[in-house]
Design a protein around this motif. Structure first.
Motif, PDB file in Angstrom:
ATOM      1  N   LEU A  23      47.316  37.921  43.905  1.00 50.10           N
ATOM      2  CA  LEU A  23      47.338  36.894  42.878  1.00 50.10           C
ATOM      3  C   LEU A  23      48.180  35.705  43.325  1.00 50.10           C
ATOM      4  O   LEU A  23      49.279  35.867  43.845  1.00 50.10           O
ATOM      5  CB  LEU A  23      47.928  37.451  41.579  1.00 50.10           C
ATOM      6  CG  LEU A  23      47.144  38.579  40.889  1.00 50.10           C
ATOM      7  CD1 LEU A  23      47.838  38.934  39.595  1.00 50.10           C
ATOM      8  CD2 LEU A  23      45.721  38.159  40.623  1.00 50.10           C
ATOM      9  N   ALA A  74      46.266  42.663  42.186  1.00 47.27           N
ATOM     10  CA  ALA A  74      45.294  43.038  41.163  1.00 47.27           C
ATOM     11  C   ALA A  74      44.267  43.981  41.763  1.00 47.27           C
ATOM     12  O   ALA A  74      43.472  43.592  42.607  1.00 47.27           O
ATOM     13  CB  ALA A  74      44.601  41.794  40.617  1.00 47.27           C
ATOM     14  N   ALA A  81      41.418  48.111  35.226  1.00 55.70           N
ATOM     15  CA  ALA A  81      41.417  46.644  35.305  1.00 55.70           C
ATOM     16  C   ALA A  81      40.474  46.017  34.302  1.00 55.70           C
ATOM     17  O   ALA A  81      40.707  44.894  33.831  1.00 55.70           O
ATOM     18  CB  ALA A  81      41.051  46.196  36.723  1.00 55.70           C
ATOM     19  N   ILE A  86      45.514  40.315  33.388  1.00 56.07           N
ATOM     20  CA  ILE A  86      46.301  40.453  34.607  1.00 56.07           C
ATOM     21  C   ILE A  86      46.963  39.125  34.951  1.00 56.07           C
ATOM     22  O   ILE A  86      46.302  38.084  34.983  1.00 56.07           O
ATOM     23  CB  ILE A  86      45.427  40.914  35.785  1.00 56.07           C
ATOM     24  CG1 ILE A  86      44.674  42.196  35.416  1.00 56.07           C
ATOM     25  CG2 ILE A  86      46.258  41.138  37.036  1.00 56.07           C
ATOM     26  CD1 ILE A  86      43.642  42.620  36.455  1.00 56.07           C
TER      27      ILE A  86
END
Length: 339
Positions: A23, A74, A81, A86
């Motif tokens: 990320l 992630a 998920a 997130i």
């Protein structure tokens, strides 16, 4: 009595196959969230793609909560998920971190490190958690539930326990309504330490116990720990509680129990702690992992993984193991690969 579900077996056996997406500091992802099934309350779980954090996140979702995780990786192929928002940790960008906590009711913090790795040491982990606590205060978070460890102590000579103790004190001095949950040895599907003991008893021709093995452990079931965390989130008082199961075993008894249940007949010997740790490091290098650390050996032998308080979790490790022995320790669980 709990048994490993087919979902957990699949997740456990595919740890190395999980795809991770790095990320960027300002990235936020929302995957397939069904708002009709969520309450308006937003909770944050740090490290929901990790072990304890994953169980807490699933428990929250099962109770109808909207959940956001903070992570730097992630794992978009993880089934969880699809049910999470997130966002990145942003420890080095405190303003962005605080913004990611806007509107959050409760933070369930499981962030920590088991050992220094890739430039991240215990001092840095402590600094990161101080930043998270400060950001939570700025964002007006209602409650902060922190997962620590039994016998955490800011004055401990062991960096793992000392760091945990420093954070406990920092949180207690903050203005946040808070709870501190202190687990000892955690067991359950996807767990690493006890699973790998079982794996070695299945695969290695000799098992080594550091010292006399008469030091004690008090295992707690991961699902019991998650329920304790959620109960702590519902309360408003500041408190700390040990998360420990009803069984206290010497390390000798623990190893004998696991060996019996997985059908291992390998010789079990006692060696000086330094030699036992060296043996663990040899196996670790062969697996590209860290099996045991000096802190863990010293913590075990100092009886830091037991509690003087009454048990707070109902599940007995011996009974859980009896029902799940056919799966326990069949596959090696790599700490390094999970990172």
């Amino acid at each position: 009595m709990p048994k490993i579900s087919p979902f957990h077996r699949q997740e456990y056996n595919s740890t190395r196959d999980i795809t991770r997406q790095r990320l960027s500091p300002r990235t936020s992802i929302c995957l397939n969230l069904d708002d009709s099934k969520m309450t308006t309350e937003l909770n944050v779980v740090t490290g929901a793609f990790g072990y304890t954090g994953g169980y807490i996140a699933r428990e929250l979702i099962a109770n109808g909560s909207r959940v956001r995780t903070l992570t730097n990786h992630a794992r978009v192929d993880n089934p969880l998920a699809r049910q999470l928002e997130i966002a990145p940790f942003n420890f080095d960008r405190p303003d962005d971190l605080a913004r990611s906590l806007d509107g959050v009711a409760i933070i369930f913090n499981t962030y920590w490190i088991r050992f220094p790795h890739h430039g991240l040491d215990f001092d840095r982990a402590v600094s990161n958690l101080r930043t998270l606590i400060d950001a939570a205060q700025r964002a007006g978070v209602r409650r902060f539930v922190h997962v620590s460890i039994t016998n955490a102590n800011a004055g401990s000579p062991l960096p793992y326990f000392r760091g945990k103790g420093i954070i406990e004190e920092y949180l207690a001095r903050s203005e946040l309504s808070h709870a501190i949950i202190r687990p000892a040895v955690i067991f359950g599907a996807e767990e690493i330490l006890l699973n790998n003991i079982a794996w070695m008893l299945r695969r290695i021709p000799l098992f080594v116990i550091p010292g006399d093995g008469n030091y004690r452990v008090q295992p707690v079931f991961v699902e019991d720990l998650a329920k304790l965390a959620l109960d702590a989130g519902r309360r408003t008082d500041n408190f700390a509680i040990d998360a420990v199961g009803p069984e206290t075993l010497t390390f000798n008894e623990l190893i004998a129990l696991i060996a019996r249940e997985v059908g291992s007949h390998v010789p079990i010997i006692h060696l000086p702690p330094a030699i036992a740790l060296a043996c663990a490091r040899i196996v670790g290098r062969a697996m590209g992992d860290v099996i045991l650390t000096l802190d863990e050996v010293r913590g075990l032998m100092a009886n830091l993984l037991v509690s003087s308080a009454p048990p707070t979790a109902p599940t007995r490790f011996s009974e859980w193991l009896r029902r799940n022995a056919e799966f326990f320790g069949v596959h090696y669980a790599s700490e390094v690969a999970r990172r």
